[in-house]
Write an enzyme that holds these catalytic residues in place. Structure first.
Site, PDB file in Angstrom:
ATOM      1  N   ASP A  11     134.271  77.069  56.632  1.00  0.00           N
ATOM      2  CA  ASP A  11     135.490  76.486  56.053  1.00  0.00           C
ATOM      3  C   ASP A  11     135.136  75.381  55.049  1.00  0.00           C
ATOM      4  O   ASP A  11     135.997  74.915  54.306  1.00  0.00           O
ATOM      5  CB  ASP A  11     136.433  75.957  57.144  1.00  0.00           C
ATOM      6  N   TYR A  34     125.292  72.468  50.325  1.00  0.00           N
ATOM      7  CA  TYR A  34     125.359  73.562  51.318  1.00  0.00           C
ATOM      8  C   TYR A  34     126.618  74.386  51.089  1.00  0.00           C
ATOM      9  O   TYR A  34     126.572  75.617  50.969  1.00  0.00           O
ATOM     10  CB  TYR A  34     125.344  72.988  52.744  1.00  0.00           C
ATOM     11  N   LYS A  57     127.174  78.378  49.971  1.00  0.00           N
ATOM     12  CA  LYS A  57     127.952  79.342  50.775  1.00  0.00           C
ATOM     13  C   LYS A  57     129.091  79.915  49.931  1.00  0.00           C
ATOM     14  O   LYS A  57     129.404  81.102  50.018  1.00  0.00           O
ATOM     15  CB  LYS A  57     128.504  78.671  52.039  1.00  0.00           C
ATOM     16  N   ASN A 106     133.967  74.205  62.479  1.00  0.00           N
ATOM     17  CA  ASN A 106     132.806  73.577  63.137  1.00  0.00           C
ATOM     18  C   ASN A 106     132.592  74.189  64.523  1.00  0.00           C
ATOM     19  O   ASN A 106     133.519  74.193  65.336  1.00  0.00           O
ATOM     20  CB  ASN A 106     133.039  72.076  63.299  1.00  0.00           C
ATOM     21  N   GLY A 126     129.484  62.420  49.217  1.00  0.00           N
ATOM     22  CA  GLY A 126     130.274  63.661  49.200  1.00  0.00           C
ATOM     23  C   GLY A 126     130.800  64.068  50.565  1.00  0.00           C
ATOM     24  O   GLY A 126     131.173  65.227  50.759  1.00  0.00           O
TER      25      GLY A 126
HETATM   26  N1  NAD Z   1     127.262  76.449  63.274  1.00  0.00           N
HETATM   27  C1  NAD Z   1     128.381  76.188  62.637  1.00  0.00           C
HETATM   28  O1  NAD Z   1     129.107  75.222  62.945  1.00  0.00           O
HETATM   29  C2  NAD Z   1     128.829  77.099  61.519  1.00  0.00           C
HETATM   30  C3  NAD Z   1     130.101  76.903  61.008  1.00  0.00           C
HETATM   31  C4  NAD Z   1     130.538  77.708  59.963  1.00  0.00           C
HETATM   32  C5  NAD Z   1     129.705  78.697  59.453  1.00  0.00           C
HETATM   33  N2  NAD Z   1     128.463  78.861  59.959  1.00  0.00           N
HETATM   34  C6  NAD Z   1     127.615  79.913  59.361  1.00  0.00           C
HETATM   35  O2  NAD Z   1     127.134  80.747  60.382  1.00  0.00           O
HETATM   36  C7  NAD Z   1     125.830  81.236  60.050  1.00  0.00           C
HETATM   37  C8  NAD Z   1     124.876  80.959  61.185  1.00  0.00           C
HETATM   38  O3  NAD Z   1     124.854  79.545  61.411  1.00  0.00           O
HETATM   39  P1  NAD Z   1     124.049  78.914  62.632  1.00  0.00           P
HETATM   40  O4  NAD Z   1     124.788  77.713  63.053  1.00  0.00           O
HETATM   41  O5  NAD Z   1     123.692  79.976  63.624  1.00  0.00           O
HETATM   42  O6  NAD Z   1     122.741  78.464  61.857  1.00  0.00           O
HETATM   43  P2  NAD Z   1     121.247  78.324  62.411  1.00  0.00           P
HETATM   44  O7  NAD Z   1     120.575  77.434  61.446  1.00  0.00           O
HETATM   45  O8  NAD Z   1     121.251  77.975  63.855  1.00  0.00           O
HETATM   46  O9  NAD Z   1     120.694  79.816  62.288  1.00  0.00           O
HETATM   47  C9  NAD Z   1     120.307  80.380  61.062  1.00  0.00           C
HETATM   48  C10 NAD Z   1     119.243  81.420  61.347  1.00  0.00           C
HETATM   49  O10 NAD Z   1     118.899  82.027  60.105  1.00  0.00           O
HETATM   50  C11 NAD Z   1     117.481  82.152  60.056  1.00  0.00           C
HETATM   51  N3  NAD Z   1     117.072  82.173  58.654  1.00  0.00           N
HETATM   52  C12 NAD Z   1     117.120  81.136  57.772  1.00  0.00           C
HETATM   53  N4  NAD Z   1     116.621  81.515  56.592  1.00  0.00           N
HETATM   54  C13 NAD Z   1     116.280  82.827  56.708  1.00  0.00           C
HETATM   55  C14 NAD Z   1     115.705  83.774  55.831  1.00  0.00           C
HETATM   56  N5  NAD Z   1     115.392  83.446  54.564  1.00  0.00           N
HETATM   57  N6  NAD Z   1     115.469  85.041  56.277  1.00  0.00           N
HETATM   58  C15 NAD Z   1     115.769  85.358  57.575  1.00  0.00           C
HETATM   59  N7  NAD Z   1     116.304  84.491  58.450  1.00  0.00           N
HETATM   60  C16 NAD Z   1     116.559  83.244  58.030  1.00  0.00           C
HETATM   61  C17 NAD Z   1     116.949  80.935  60.805  1.00  0.00           C
HETATM   62  O11 NAD Z   1     115.623  81.126  61.259  1.00  0.00           O
HETATM   63  C18 NAD Z   1     117.961  80.825  61.943  1.00  0.00           C
HETATM   64  O12 NAD Z   1     117.539  81.558  63.073  1.00  0.00           O
HETATM   65  C19 NAD Z   1     125.441  80.546  58.741  1.00  0.00           C
HETATM   66  O13 NAD Z   1     125.639  81.439  57.681  1.00  0.00           O
HETATM   67  C20 NAD Z   1     126.397  79.368  58.645  1.00  0.00           C
HETATM   68  O14 NAD Z   1     126.668  79.033  57.300  1.00  0.00           O
HETATM   69  C21 NAD Z   1     128.009  78.089  60.990  1.00  0.00           C
END
Ligand code: NAD
Length: 314
Positions: free
Chosen positions: A121, A144, A148, A173, A270
């Site tokens: 979001d 970031y 996205k 979140n 920001g």
């Molecule tokens: N956690 C939150 O609050 C949240 C909220 C909104 C959106 N998101 C989105 O959800 C998705 C997952 O988030 P998360 O919290 O699990 O993040 P995270 O950082 O825990 O997990 C990301 C994973 O991606 C892997 N990764 C990173 N770069 C890579 C690459 N080049 N090739 C292969 N693997 C790679 C990392 O090793 C990790 O295991 C993301 O796209 C994030 O933007 C997360």
């Protein structure tokens, strides 16, 4: 159905794989992950139906090979920590933007596969009076969120121009077990358990809509299964809380006196003051409803961190 999950060793990924495994029609889940510091390989469910491939989403030959062998892709791989993106955004642009483009090119070439692209979001910038909806204009305000947003635009463009069957989910979140202790809830628990105060940016009155990761994974699976191609869905919680509210509740659970629980530091540049989401579309069209109350989910997360010091003591 065989599903490829990029970034499947991350916080959201391990919960998603856990729930995908409960679906009998899913015969194979392939996790592609390059094991960044946030990855939790120990949390990946052990099953003959789960296969782990260590590799980078930027590796187009590998990605094409893995996409060939699946019918659906959930794209989670990303750099996700806003503070790190402010310090240096290079890896954010590479992974979040170029990595998504690599995946889209493979999907375009191979066709006939569904993509669930997981976004945030934060792409909508700062909420004012009204909660974000799927038609809120994009106004990302930190690097970031900008990467996205760029990835979302590529997904949308490939859907319109090349007919890629893509659905975008914007999560609010998230919190829960296995979240790396750089995000607000786990880093606060870690610091308070170490006898250190939580570091609060600015006034601590910034607010966010919180959603438990188990609810988020259920929403993502609902979108994968029944989302309309070309559409986006807000997978957001119902509970808006300020940073001070969240830290106060953790301190209360850990019995840390309020005066010792927080230390205020300069706000980050920001810093968005408010994110809040309207999840009506996901409820209506996907039949998804968040089920975990914030108090219940937070208590479980804090208890779990107390019982799993190996996750944060390193
Ligand atoms: N956690 C939150 O609050 C949240 C909220 C909104 C959106 N998101 C989105 O959800 C998705 C997952 O988030 P998360 O919290 O699990 O993040 P995270 O950082 O825990 O997990 C990301 C994973 O991606 C892997 N990764 C990173 N770069 C890579 C690459 N080049 N090739 C292969 N693997 C790679 C990392 O090793 C990790 O295991 C993301 O796209 C994030 O933007 C997360």
């Amino acid at each position: 159905m065989r599903v490829l999950v990029t970034g499947g060793l991350g916080f959201v990924g391990v919960h998603l794989v856990d729930q995908l495994l409960c679906m009998r029609q899913i015969t194979l889940i392939t996790v592609l992950d390059n094991c960044r510091h946030t990855a939790a390989p120990q949390a990946l469910p052990k099953s003959q139906r789960v296969q782990f491939v260590q590799g980078n989403v930027l590796d187009s030959d590998l990605v094409t090979h893995l996409v060939t062998d699946c019918e659906a892709v959930v794209h989670l791989a990303a750099e996700t920590f806003v503070d790190a993106s402010i310090a240096d955004d290079e890896l954010f642009v590479e992974t979040n933007v170029t990595g998504t483009a690599v995946l889209l090119r493979a999907l375009r070439t191979l066709g006939k596969r569904r993509l669930l692209h997981v976004s945030t979001d934060e792409v909508f910038g700062e909420a004012t009076n009204e909660p974000f909806t799927e038609s809120t204009p994009y106004r990302p305000r930190n690097p970031y969120a900008a990467t996205k947003a760029a990835a979302d635009h590529l997904v949308h463009a490939y859907s319109v121009t090349h007919g890629v069957d893509a659905v975008i989910c914007h999560c609010s979140n998230l919190y829960g077990r296995w979240q790396y202790p750089e995000k607000l809830i786990p880093v606060t628990v870690m610091r308070l358990l170490r006898g250190e105060p939580a570091l609060i940016y600015g006034t601590g009155r910034q607010s966010r809509t919180w959603l438990h990761v188990v609810d988020a994974a259920a929403g993502l699976i609902a979108a994968l299964a029944s989302g309309t191609g070309g559409e986006s869905y807000l997978i957001g919680g119902d509970r808006e809380l300020t940073t001070l509210d969240v830290v106060g509740r953790i301190a209360e659970q850990l019995e840390v006196p309020a005066a010792e629980a927080v230390s205020f530091v300069d706000d980050r540049p920001g810093h968005d003051y408010r994110y809040t989401t309207n999840n009506d579309k996901a409820r209506r069209e996907l039949g998804w409803v968040p089920a975990i109350e914030f108090e219940t989910g937070l208590k479980d997360t804090v208890d779990w961190m107390i019982e799993h010091p190996g996750w944060w003591k390193r």
